[in-house]
Design a protein around this motif. Structure first.
Motif, PDB file in Angstrom:
ATOM      1  N   UNK A 128       0.837  -1.202   0.000  1.00  0.00           N
ATOM      2  CA  UNK A 128       0.000   0.000   0.000  1.00  0.00           C
ATOM      3  C   UNK A 128       0.869   1.248   0.000  1.00  0.00           C
ATOM      4  N   UNK A 129       0.453   2.235  -0.779  1.00  0.00           N
ATOM      5  CA  UNK A 129       1.022   3.580  -0.621  1.00  0.00           C
ATOM      6  C   UNK A 129      -0.172   4.521  -0.515  1.00  0.00           C
ATOM      7  N   UNK A 130      -0.313   5.155   0.635  1.00  0.00           N
ATOM      8  CA  UNK A 130      -1.473   5.997   0.902  1.00  0.00           C
ATOM      9  C   UNK A 130      -1.021   7.457   0.856  1.00  0.00           C
ATOM     10  N   UNK A 131      -1.436   8.167  -0.205  1.00  0.00           N
ATOM     11  CA  UNK A 131      -0.953   9.537  -0.417  1.00  0.00           C
ATOM     12  C   UNK A 131      -1.526  10.515   0.593  1.00  0.00           C
ATOM     13  N   UNK A 132      -2.773  10.274   1.005  1.00  0.00           N
ATOM     14  CA  UNK A 132      -3.381  11.227   1.945  1.00  0.00           C
ATOM     15  C   UNK A 132      -2.789  11.080   3.349  1.00  0.00           C
ATOM     16  N   UNK A 133      -2.586   9.823   3.741  1.00  0.00           N
ATOM     17  CA  UNK A 133      -2.079   9.600   5.100  1.00  0.00           C
ATOM     18  C   UNK A 133      -0.561   9.548   5.155  1.00  0.00           C
ATOM     19  N   UNK A 134       0.090   9.618   3.991  1.00  0.00           N
ATOM     20  CA  UNK A 134       1.560   9.574   3.923  1.00  0.00           C
ATOM     21  C   UNK A 134       2.107   8.309   4.594  1.00  0.00           C
ATOM     22  N   UNK A 135       1.646   7.176   4.096  1.00  0.00           N
ATOM     23  CA  UNK A 135       2.028   5.881   4.674  1.00  0.00           C
ATOM     24  C   UNK A 135       2.329   4.893   3.553  1.00  0.00           C
ATOM     25  N   UNK A 136       3.326   4.055   3.777  1.00  0.00           N
ATOM     26  CA  UNK A 136       3.518   2.889   2.909  1.00  0.00           C
ATOM     27  C   UNK A 136       3.523   1.650   3.795  1.00  0.00           C
ATOM     28  N   UNK A 137       2.928   0.570   3.288  1.00  0.00           N
ATOM     29  CA  UNK A 137       2.968  -0.703   4.004  1.00  0.00           C
ATOM     30  C   UNK A 137       3.693  -1.689   3.097  1.00  0.00           C
ATOM     31  N   UNK A 138       4.762  -2.280   3.627  1.00  0.00           N
ATOM     32  CA  UNK A 138       5.609  -3.131   2.785  1.00  0.00           C
ATOM     33  C   UNK A 138       5.935  -4.445   3.467  1.00  0.00           C
ATOM     34  N   UNK A 139       6.283  -5.413   2.625  1.00  0.00           N
ATOM     35  CA  UNK A 139       6.865  -6.647   3.152  1.00  0.00           C
ATOM     36  C   UNK A 139       8.371  -6.426   3.347  1.00  0.00           C
ATOM     37  N   UNK A 140       9.002  -7.277   4.166  1.00  0.00           N
ATOM     38  CA  UNK A 140      10.394  -6.979   4.532  1.00  0.00           C
ATOM     39  C   UNK A 140      11.405  -7.121   3.404  1.00  0.00           C
ATOM     40  N   UNK A 141      11.055  -7.877   2.348  1.00  0.00           N
ATOM     41  CA  UNK A 141      12.032  -8.099   1.285  1.00  0.00           C
ATOM     42  C   UNK A 141      12.072  -7.008   0.226  1.00  0.00           C
TER      43      UNK A 141
ATOM     44  N   UNK B 206      -0.944   3.406  12.573  1.00  0.00           N
ATOM     45  CA  UNK B 206      -0.928   4.057  11.256  1.00  0.00           C
ATOM     46  C   UNK B 206      -1.066   5.570  11.387  1.00  0.00           C
ATOM     47  N   UNK B 207      -1.157   6.032  12.617  1.00  0.00           N
ATOM     48  CA  UNK B 207      -1.363   7.468  12.822  1.00  0.00           C
ATOM     49  C   UNK B 207      -0.025   8.190  12.903  1.00  0.00           C
ATOM     50  N   UNK B 208      -0.061   9.493  12.589  1.00  0.00           N
ATOM     51  CA  UNK B 208       1.181  10.268  12.648  1.00  0.00           C
ATOM     52  C   UNK B 208       1.674  10.370  14.089  1.00  0.00           C
ATOM     53  N   UNK B 209       0.726  10.507  15.017  1.00  0.00           N
ATOM     54  CA  UNK B 209       1.075  10.536  16.436  1.00  0.00           C
ATOM     55  C   UNK B 209       0.428   9.337  17.116  1.00  0.00           C
ATOM     56  N   UNK B 210       0.917   8.991  18.306  1.00  0.00           N
ATOM     57  CA  UNK B 210       0.330   7.857  19.019  1.00  0.00           C
ATOM     58  C   UNK B 210       1.235   7.453  20.160  1.00  0.00           C
TER      59      UNK B 210
ATOM     60  N   UNK C 172       6.299   5.731   7.581  1.00  0.00           N
ATOM     61  CA  UNK C 172       5.891   7.127   7.391  1.00  0.00           C
ATOM     62  C   UNK C 172       6.572   7.670   6.133  1.00  0.00           C
ATOM     63  N   UNK C 173       5.835   8.430   5.331  1.00  0.00           N
ATOM     64  CA  UNK C 173       6.412   9.083   4.154  1.00  0.00           C
ATOM     65  C   UNK C 173       6.335  10.596   4.329  1.00  0.00           C
ATOM     66  N   UNK C 174       7.070  11.302   3.516  1.00  0.00           N
ATOM     67  CA  UNK C 174       7.030  12.772   3.508  1.00  0.00           C
ATOM     68  C   UNK C 174       6.714  13.238   2.098  1.00  0.00           C
ATOM     69  N   UNK C 175       6.303  14.489   1.954  1.00  0.00           N
ATOM     70  CA  UNK C 175       6.203  15.034   0.589  1.00  0.00           C
ATOM     71  C   UNK C 175       7.614  15.139  -0.005  1.00  0.00           C
ATOM     72  N   UNK C 176       7.730  14.886  -1.295  1.00  0.00           N
ATOM     73  CA  UNK C 176       9.040  14.954  -1.953  1.00  0.00           C
ATOM     74  C   UNK C 176       9.509  16.413  -2.008  1.00  0.00           C
ATOM     75  N   UNK C 177      10.721  16.695  -1.511  1.00  0.00           N
ATOM     76  CA  UNK C 177      11.197  18.088  -1.593  1.00  0.00           C
ATOM     77  C   UNK C 177      11.185  18.582  -3.037  1.00  0.00           C
ATOM     78  N   UNK C 178      10.860  19.841  -3.204  1.00  0.00           N
ATOM     79  CA  UNK C 178      10.673  20.379  -4.559  1.00  0.00           C
ATOM     80  C   UNK C 178      11.984  20.471  -5.332  1.00  0.00           C
ATOM     81  N   UNK C 179      13.072  20.761  -4.639  1.00  0.00           N
ATOM     82  CA  UNK C 179      14.335  20.946  -5.363  1.00  0.00           C
ATOM     83  C   UNK C 179      15.511  20.529  -4.486  1.00  0.00           C
ATOM     84  N   UNK C 180      16.592  20.211  -5.164  1.00  0.00           N
ATOM     85  CA  UNK C 180      17.788  19.717  -4.472  1.00  0.00           C
ATOM     86  C   UNK C 180      19.004  20.430  -5.062  1.00  0.00           C
ATOM     87  N   UNK C 181      19.985  20.734  -4.228  1.00  0.00           N
ATOM     88  CA  UNK C 181      21.252  21.302  -4.711  1.00  0.00           C
ATOM     89  C   UNK C 181      22.413  20.552  -4.083  1.00  0.00           C
TER      90      UNK C 181
END
Ligand code: 2HG
Ligand code: ZN
Length: 465
Positions: free
Chosen positions: A98-111, A181-185, A211-220
């Protein structure tokens, strides 16, 4: 092992293709620690939580050790079956569930390979910051077990900061789901955090909620070149002291530069005896002025040249040089022993100087590089003699012990990111008080009363203060 009885049973339950007997298990006897070869009695290629639980139940019933293994890129021997038994590999559990854009969460298997998740979330404008050097090969289950770091930890922190919840199977087969799955807890003890970094000694991860973050807009990205490493390390502390918060602040000493120079996609001038690689991210309009200001700090600290990546190609080339340090050193020497000590950030220049003195004193090549912004230095001891030759281990160990002593005297820690495993187990008592070690032994016994899960790792063996 009682594998005489366990092997056929596992084959019957899981299918013969998923259980490798010792004659097909050689690859699983090693990892990236260079600590030798420990072929297991059998390897199980698990595909589901139920299978992991089954293996742990059967192993507990028969008193067989089980060693969890991700992608085998660990650097401290954590995945080595030093006491025989079963290596339980999660390399086939590769689903991004799962990748949940609204909740900024990914659920993955360990491999799932760390870089694969990063690409998947970045395609959606999201960001999973932890970036161990091996990100194209290492898996998230292994990252959780070792609480992996990487260059971006300076701004974004290590794996633990991103693990919201876990599914783990305990020795004996019981399944626990700590976290949320919550940001705080804050309900209950932070059991999730306890499992992160437990080096596969408490349970085997079968699912991770990240937990995921929004992708930074630019990098230097910029590279500052120095004529000596002390000035380079002072530049790192000056950048921090000036209030900048780059996402990466990496240092390479002369030995590291000499090893990557022949293969680097970016020409590294011979007069460069140290370099600091700096990366910032944020709003596009802020990138260039920030890079200029950081470049000026570097020049004041003694940089003789500052190179600013003008496009993505330049950026990749600069990072390529950093990413190939470890493998270039390994290829060039018969034995490379990696350490990853960490000191409070301000003590970095002193540590760098002391490590160089230790190398000279012991007549050993030493490369120092890594996550200088975090005070986390990869000290690689380099030997032209094989590890197995007479006296080599003692010689290298004496130098490493001196590095540990200096690190601890500076208020540091034995491992900033690679974990303790087998490699540093016997030094833990140098850093931690007897009562703290005993407390951890009790936690281990609570999860693993038979001491069958990754036995002999992380905690000192055999002596109780
Ligand atoms: C890195 O940062 C890795 O390049 C590996 O953590 C370091 O080989 C090493 O010591
Ligand atoms: Zn590293």
């Amino acid at each position: 092992m009682t594998q005489v009885t366990l092997l056929p049973l596992l084959e019957r339950e899981l299918g013969a293709a998923r259980v490798l007997a010792s004659d097909r298990a050689a690859r699983y006897g090693q990892d990236e620690s260079n600590l030798g070869s420990f072929p297991p009695d059998a390897v199980v290629l698990a595909e589901t939580r139920e299978e992991v639980a089954l293996v742990l139940r059967l192993a507990a019933e028969r008193g067989v050790p089980v060693v969890p293994r991700g992608a085998g890129t660990g650097m401290t021997g954590g995945a080595l079956a030093t006491e025989g038994g079963i290596v339980l590999s999660t390399e086939r559990m590769t689903r991004i569930k799962e990748i949940d854009r609204e909740s900024l969460i990914a659920v993955v298997e360990p491999g799932v390979i760390t870089g694969t998740l990063q690409e998947a979330v970045e395609d959606l404008g999201l960001f999973y910051p932890p970036d161990p050097a091996s990100l194209s090969m290492c898996s998230l289950g292994g990252n959780v077990a070792e609480n992996a770091g990487g260059p971006r930890a300076f701004k974004y922190g290590v794996t633990r900061e991103y693990v919201l919840g876990l599914e783990v199977v305990l020795p004996g087969g019981q399944v626990l789901r700590p976290g949320r799955r919550t940001a705080k807890g804050v309900t209950g003890y932070d059991v999730t955090a306890l499992f992160v970094g437990s080096e596969g000694t408490l349970g085997i991860t079968t699912e991770v909620t990240l937990k995921l973050l929004p992708l930074p807009a630019a990098v230097g990205t910029l590279l500052a070149l120095f004529r000596d490493v002390h000035a380079a390390s002072l530049a790192v502390t000056s950048i921090i002291g000036a209030g900048h918060r780059p996402r990466a602040l990496e240092l390479l000493d002369a030995t590291a530069l000499d090893h990557v120079r022949p293969k680097s996609q970016f020409p590294i001038p011979p007069e460069a005896r140290a370099a600091v690689l700096i990366e910032v991210d944020g709003e596009p309009e802020a990138i260039e002025p920030t890079c200029v200001r950081i470049g000026q700090v570097c020049e004041r600290a003694g940089a003789y040249e500052v190179i600013l990546a003008k496009d993505e190609k330049d950026r990749r080339q600069l990072w390529h040089a950093r990413r190939i340090v470890s493998s270039s050193l390994k290829e060039a020497h018969r034995w490379k022993l990696s350490e990853d000590v960490a000191v409070p950030r301000g003590a970095m220049p002193v540590l760098i100087d002391r490590v160089h003195e230790i190398g000279k004193r012991h007549g050993l090549g030493m490369a120092s590089y890594g996550h200088a912004g975090d005070g986390n230095l990869h000290v690689n001891v380099l030997s032209e003699r094989a590890r197995e030759e007479d006296g080599v281990k003692d010689h290298v160990r004496a130098a490493v012990a001196d590095v540990f002593r200096e690190t601890l005297a500076l208020g540091g820690t034995l491992s900033g990111e690679h974990g303790i495993g087998l490699a540093k187990r016997d030094y833990v008592a140098w850093e931690q008080a007897p009562e703290l070690i005993e407390f951890q032994r009790k936690l281990k016994a609570l999860c693993d009363p038979q001491n069958l899960l990754n036995p002999g790792k992380m905690l000192p063996v055999g002596h109780r203060e």
